[in-house]
Design a protein around this motif. Structure first.
Motif, PDB file in Angstrom:
ATOM      1  N   GLU A 108       0.839  -1.211   0.000  1.00 36.23           N
ATOM      2  CA  GLU A 108       0.000   0.000   0.000  1.00 36.23           C
ATOM      3  C   GLU A 108       0.869   1.255   0.000  1.00 36.23           C
ATOM      4  OE1 GLU A 108      -3.465  -0.172  -0.003  1.00 36.23           O
ATOM      5  OE2 GLU A 108      -3.008  -2.304  -0.277  1.00 36.23           O
ATOM      6  N   THR A 109       0.391   2.300  -0.707  1.00 35.58           N
ATOM      7  CA  THR A 109       1.094   3.594  -0.710  1.00 35.58           C
ATOM      8  C   THR A 109       0.079   4.725  -0.598  1.00 35.58           C
ATOM      9  OG1 THR A 109       0.953   3.875  -3.097  1.00 35.58           O
ATOM     10  CG2 THR A 109       2.880   2.696  -2.284  1.00 35.58           C
ATOM     11  N   LEU A 110       0.588   5.920  -0.287  1.00 36.45           N
ATOM     12  CA  LEU A 110      -0.271   7.114  -0.217  1.00 36.45           C
ATOM     13  C   LEU A 110       0.556   8.288  -0.744  1.00 36.45           C
ATOM     14  CD1 LEU A 110      -2.990   8.270   0.798  1.00 36.45           C
ATOM     15  CD2 LEU A 110      -1.931   8.618   3.010  1.00 36.45           C
ATOM     16  N   THR A 166      -2.130  12.094  -4.866  1.00 38.63           N
ATOM     17  CA  THR A 166      -3.345  11.297  -4.977  1.00 38.63           C
ATOM     18  C   THR A 166      -4.228  11.416  -3.737  1.00 38.63           C
ATOM     19  OG1 THR A 166      -2.075   9.808  -6.368  1.00 38.63           O
ATOM     20  CG2 THR A 166      -4.189   8.992  -5.619  1.00 38.63           C
ATOM     21  N   GLY A 167      -3.617  11.535  -2.574  1.00 40.14           N
ATOM     22  CA  GLY A 167      -4.378  11.773  -1.348  1.00 40.14           C
ATOM     23  C   GLY A 167      -5.237  10.616  -0.882  1.00 40.14           C
ATOM     24  N   GLN A 168      -5.165   9.479  -1.575  1.00 39.83           N
ATOM     25  CA  GLN A 168      -5.835   8.283  -1.063  1.00 39.83           C
ATOM     26  C   GLN A 168      -4.965   7.069  -1.352  1.00 39.83           C
ATOM     27  OE1 GLN A 168      -9.561   7.511  -3.235  1.00 39.83           O
ATOM     28  NE2 GLN A 168      -9.132   9.372  -4.372  1.00 39.83           N
ATOM     29  N   PRO A 169      -5.188   5.997  -0.588  1.00 45.28           N
ATOM     30  CA  PRO A 169      -4.292   4.850  -0.726  1.00 45.28           C
ATOM     31  C   PRO A 169      -4.292   4.281  -2.146  1.00 45.28           C
ATOM     32  CG  PRO A 169      -5.716   4.589   1.189  1.00 45.28           C
ATOM     33  CD  PRO A 169      -6.221   5.773   0.434  1.00 45.28           C
ATOM     34  N   GLN A 170      -3.119   3.874  -2.606  1.00 46.24           N
ATOM     35  CA  GLN A 170      -2.988   3.139  -3.868  1.00 46.24           C
ATOM     36  C   GLN A 170      -2.253   1.848  -3.512  1.00 46.24           C
ATOM     37  OE1 GLN A 170      -2.270   6.021  -7.473  1.00 46.24           O
ATOM     38  NE2 GLN A 170      -0.754   6.633  -5.958  1.00 46.24           N
ATOM     39  N   THR A 171      -2.527   0.789  -4.288  1.00 45.09           N
ATOM     40  CA  THR A 171      -1.822  -0.478  -4.070  1.00 45.09           C
ATOM     41  C   THR A 171      -0.856  -0.700  -5.229  1.00 45.09           C
ATOM     42  OG1 THR A 171      -3.809  -1.337  -3.020  1.00 45.09           O
ATOM     43  CG2 THR A 171      -2.135  -2.947  -3.628  1.00 45.09           C
ATOM     44  N   THR A 190       6.734  12.510  -0.546  1.00 45.46           N
ATOM     45  CA  THR A 190       6.597  12.057   0.848  1.00 45.46           C
ATOM     46  C   THR A 190       7.457  10.823   1.090  1.00 45.46           C
ATOM     47  OG1 THR A 190       4.773  10.547   0.384  1.00 45.46           O
ATOM     48  CG2 THR A 190       4.191  12.836   0.927  1.00 45.46           C
ATOM     49  N   GLY A 191       7.748  10.097   0.000  1.00 47.15           N
ATOM     50  CA  GLY A 191       8.498   8.851   0.120  1.00 47.15           C
ATOM     51  C   GLY A 191       7.614   7.627   0.266  1.00 47.15           C
ATOM     52  N   SER A 192       6.314   7.820   0.249  1.00 50.65           N
ATOM     53  CA  SER A 192       5.404   6.691   0.434  1.00 50.65           C
ATOM     54  C   SER A 192       5.492   5.685  -0.718  1.00 50.65           C
ATOM     55  CB  SER A 192       3.971   7.198   0.591  1.00 50.65           C
ATOM     56  OG  SER A 192       3.089   6.114   0.656  1.00 50.65           O
ATOM     57  N   THR A 193       5.536   6.201  -1.947  1.00 52.98           N
ATOM     58  CA  THR A 193       5.657   5.312  -3.110  1.00 52.98           C
ATOM     59  C   THR A 193       7.000   4.586  -3.063  1.00 52.98           C
ATOM     60  OG1 THR A 193       4.260   6.830  -4.358  1.00 52.98           O
ATOM     61  CG2 THR A 193       5.561   5.239  -5.647  1.00 52.98           C
ATOM     62  N   LEU A 194       8.059   5.313  -2.706  1.00 53.48           N
ATOM     63  CA  LEU A 194       9.391   4.720  -2.574  1.00 53.48           C
ATOM     64  C   LEU A 194       9.366   3.584  -1.536  1.00 53.48           C
ATOM     65  CD1 LEU A 194      12.462   4.807  -3.149  1.00 53.48           C
ATOM     66  CD2 LEU A 194      12.642   6.555  -1.358  1.00 53.48           C
ATOM     67  N   GLN A 195       8.706   3.853  -0.412  1.00 51.84           N
ATOM     68  CA  GLN A 195       8.609   2.858   0.659  1.00 51.84           C
ATOM     69  C   GLN A 195       7.901   1.592   0.163  1.00 51.84           C
ATOM     70  OE1 GLN A 195      10.418   3.580   3.332  1.00 51.84           O
ATOM     71  NE2 GLN A 195      10.006   1.468   3.939  1.00 51.84           N
TER      72      GLN A 195
END
Ligand SMILES: O=P(O)(O)OC[C@H]1O[C@H](OP(=O)(O)OP(=O)(O)O)[C@H](O)[C@@H]1O
Ligand SMILES: Nc1ncnc2[nH]cnc12
Length: 186
Positions: free
Chosen positions: A103-105, A109-114, A139-144
């Motif tokens: 899962e990423t945020l 996009t402001g909402q969760p993406q898988t 934010t690094g969320s996609t990277l994570q």
């Protein structure tokens, strides 16, 4: 907004190419300058050349990115470096078989993406060294999410690269990149 209203832009030179990035509000009081490389062959090729140079001394076998906007970058980098690329998908299709997911945020996009890693790519990545690539890391969320999938796939991350980092500059000093974007708060 009428058709004649001008959207504010953030001017930037990337890999010797000038672009005016349009500002969009991604949440109340927060705007970002959008880098959209889809359809921009000149910019994509210039960035791929520069990033390939920066990655030239590294030992790795495969490039990895997440769809959508960074797909042309991965393709162009693949041509520059001679390495294959893997695209992590954002929706599951039966032909992806026993896919892995994370899962990423992302800030846009402001909402969760898988993110889904296709079963065929799992076989390709097992025991390999990869470079994770994205157009922008914010934010690094996609990277994570990409890191997590590489861990699940038993792949070693040799480096992480982006055309631009965004936001907190110090957080991204390990990223191989061609520049940095500020975020704009009211
Ligand atoms: O560091 P983060 O806050 O996670 O943001 C970075 C991600 O955001 C963008 O993707 P986006 O979610 O806009 O998806 P798209 O390319 O499919 O439009 C960009 O391509 C990165 O993958
Ligand atoms: N400024 C930006 N442009 C495009 N995609 C992004 N993802 C995160 N920040 C972005």
């Amino acid at each position: 907004m009428s058709m004649t209203d001008k959207r504010p832009v953030y001017p930037i030179d990337i890999a010797g190419v000038h672009r005016d990035l349009p500002l969009f509000e991604v949440k109340p009081g927060l705007k970002i300058a959008i880098l959209n490389i889809l359809g921009d062959t000149e910019l994509v090729q210039a960035c791929a050349k520069e990033l390939a140079k920066k990655l030239a001394t590294l030992n790795y076998e495969i490039l990895v990115t997440a769809e959508t906007k960074s797909i042309p970058l991965a393709y162009s980098l693949s041509i520059e470096t001679g390495k294959p690329y893997v695209i992590l998908r954002k929706s599951y299709k039966p032909y992806m078989g026993k896919a892995l997911s994370a899962e990423t945020l992302s800030i846009t996009t402001g909402q969760p993406q898988t993110l889904y890693l296709d079963e065929k790519d799992l076989r390709l990545l097992d025991g390999k060294s990869v470079v994770i690539v994205d157009d922008v890391i914010s934010t690094g969320s996609t990277l994570q999410g990409m890191r997590l999938l590489m861990e699940k796939a038993n792949a070693n991350v040799a480096a992480e690269a982006a055309i631009l980092t965004e936001g907190e500059r110090a957080k991204w000093n390990q990223i191989v990149s061609l520049g940095h974007l500020p975020v704009f708060s009211d």
